[in-house]
Design a protein around this motif. Sequence first.
Motif, short mmCIF file in Angstrom:
data_model
loop_
_atom_site.label_atom_id
_atom_site.label_comp_id
_atom_site.label_asym_id
_atom_site.label_seq_id
_atom_site.Cartn_x
_atom_site.Cartn_y
_atom_site.Cartn_z
N ILE A 31 -74.34 7.94 -19.13
CA ILE A 31 -73.18 8.52 -19.12
C ILE A 31 -73.33 7.57 -21.56
CG2 ILE A 31 -71.89 8.98 -18.02
CD1 ILE A 31 -70.33 6.58 -18.49
N LYS A 32 -74.51 6.74 -21.04
CA LYS A 32 -75.37 6.34 -22.48
C LYS A 32 -76.55 6.17 -23.00
CE LYS A 32 -71.07 3.84 -22.64
NZ LYS A 32 -70.06 3.99 -24.54
N ALA A 33 -76.42 6.25 -24.33
CA ALA A 33 -77.41 6.76 -24.99
C ALA A 33 -78.71 6.31 -24.40
CB ALA A 33 -77.04 6.23 -25.91
N MET B 156 -71.43 -1.66 -23.75
CA MET B 156 -70.27 -2.38 -24.36
C MET B 156 -68.96 -1.51 -24.99
SD MET B 156 -69.74 -5.68 -26.99
CE MET B 156 -69.43 -5.26 -28.28
N ASP B 157 -67.40 -1.42 -24.76
CA ASP B 157 -66.21 -0.19 -25.55
C ASP B 157 -65.63 -1.69 -25.88
OD1 ASP B 157 -68.25 1.87 -25.93
OD2 ASP B 157 -67.35 3.64 -24.51
N VAL B 158 -65.26 -1.33 -27.01
CA VAL B 158 -63.69 -2.44 -27.05
C VAL B 158 -62.44 -1.43 -27.21
CG1 VAL B 158 -62.70 -3.66 -28.45
CG2 VAL B 158 -65.22 -3.86 -28.25
N GLY C 95 -57.34 4.02 -28.05
CA GLY C 95 -58.74 4.18 -26.79
C GLY C 95 -59.90 2.98 -27.22
N GLU C 96 -61.12 3.82 -27.54
CA GLU C 96 -62.65 3.30 -28.19
C GLU C 96 -62.04 3.14 -29.30
OE1 GLU C 96 -65.80 5.43 -26.96
OE2 GLU C 96 -66.25 4.36 -28.48
N ILE C 97 -62.42 2.04 -30.06
CA ILE C 97 -62.31 1.97 -31.48
C ILE C 97 -64.46 0.98 -31.67
CG2 ILE C 97 -61.65 -0.23 -31.45
CD1 ILE C 97 -60.16 0.99 -33.35
N ILE C 98 -64.79 0.45 -30.65
CA ILE C 98 -66.43 0.45 -31.24
C ILE C 98 -67.10 0.53 -29.87
CG2 ILE C 98 -67.94 -2.07 -30.67
CD1 ILE C 98 -65.52 -3.50 -32.68
N GLY C 99 -67.88 0.67 -30.08
CA GLY C 99 -69.10 1.65 -28.98
C GLY C 99 -70.08 0.42 -29.45
N GLY C 100 -70.79 0.03 -28.51
CA GLY C 100 -72.02 -1.13 -29.06
C GLY C 100 -72.98 -1.99 -27.06
MN MN Z 1 -68.94 4.90 -27.90
#
Ligand code: MN
Length: 459
Positions: free
Chosen positions: A356-358, A373-375, A381-386
């Motif tokens: 489910i990730k890049a 990581m998702d913040v 809910g999700e505000i940051i994806g890294g």
């Molecule tokens: Mn994301």
Amino acid sequence: MHKLIKEIIKSSELENQLTAKGWLRTRRDSKGGFSFLELNDGSCFESLQVIAPDSLENYQTEILNLHPGSSLAVSGQLKKSPGGEQSIELHAEKIEVYGFSDIAEYPLQKKRISFEKLRELAHLRARTNTFGAVTRVRNCLSAATHRFFQERSFYYLNTPIITANDCEGAGEMFQVSTLDLSKIKGDVDYSHDFFKRRAGLTVSGQLSAETYACALGRVYTFGPTFRAENSHTSRHLSEFWMIEPEMAFADLDDDAQLATEYLKYLITALLNECPKDMEFFDNRIKKGIIGELSKLVDADFQKITYTEAVDILEKSNEKFEFDVSWGIDLQSEHERYLTEKKFNTPVIVTDYPKEIKAFYMRMNDDNKTVRAMDVLCPGIGEIIGGSQREERLDKLEERILSMGMDLADYWWYLDLRKYGTVPHAGFGLGFERMVQFCTGMENIRDVIPFPRTPGHAEF
Ligand code: MN
Ligand code: ATP
């Protein structure tokens, strides 16, 4: 009240002669032979109270015809108002009208208009309290973003808006073409197109940011991002702004640390710099938002793995619309359960299933999860994806191939791993999600000046 006037009050030089310009919010005529005009110039939340005496030469002809929306220049004396504690008023000696406003037609009357309706009036909604405040908050968070990264020796990087790379691999790119597609039958030959290849609007500046981080060490982007996903949620736009820092010689822990500091920095700046706007959001949009944000500045963010998160959700006895099992993409309801009910603080979820990730995220030794990581934040809910990026050439090639992508398309990205590869990591913060979070605004469409969503691109 005009920002400039605030400064004058600070220096307490009242009885000052000055000219204030702005738009009329309300006019109230008093029997005592004068009118109260509420003048707002957008420079800050408060309006300036103007006393317009009937001795003004244009009182009968113009002042009594002033309706909400009209634009004026008022010259006069600034005085403490008799009733108000600290308030001041401008005693007009001359009022010049720039433009009248037709009371029969001006849509922003006293009656409250819904945010939905205001979206159809996007050219005028900037004049409302809410959008004035949203716009000033956006400005504050933008400036604080640059300060935060500049103070930490990140270089501001402008990455392309037109690109041939679908970085997230989700096939959600808007196409950019000069071909007249209506005249082409069958397959399009992109070698005849402007860029001699299929091109689109960027979904993320990350791959370009990695390139520069692997040369300058630390960079960040702050630019527009486009996603042709047909989602009609209150958290998705087709055009939004993203901040993407990227650090060389860094791992996922460094990344999570940076994300935490950044969020706290933004909130601190906002609470310090926009107290009046935040008071408005607290009173009118989301009760208690100031308290919630203040609490967050000192909060410890919870850190858990995806596997732990799924475990918690499965054992929660909570009725979710989407069932939970290892391997699913966490839905917003799951994310909100974790941050709002379980931990009551922002949660950093790490090590997601690779499916489910890049493709660019670093593979863990289990070969099943990646260093993502998702913040997640309460209410949104999700505000940051890294993630930590895959820096090992063989692993990266393996991953690209296994996802059915073409190595040749990524030759330049792979080169970064061939010539002096380094561990590196970064993230993307959705700017509008952050503005939503900080203001308590329900719908993401109402925190951007001109929202683009499926079917909507007027103005
Ligand atoms: Mn994301
Ligand atoms: P989501 O799962 O919420 O759709 P995503 O996982 O697709 O988001 P990423 O690719 O990780 O998003 O993008 C990084 C950040 O950009 C997200 O954490 C979010 O804050 C923001 N973002 C993503 N898509 C949108 C969108 N359509 N509108 C506004 N912000 C978005």
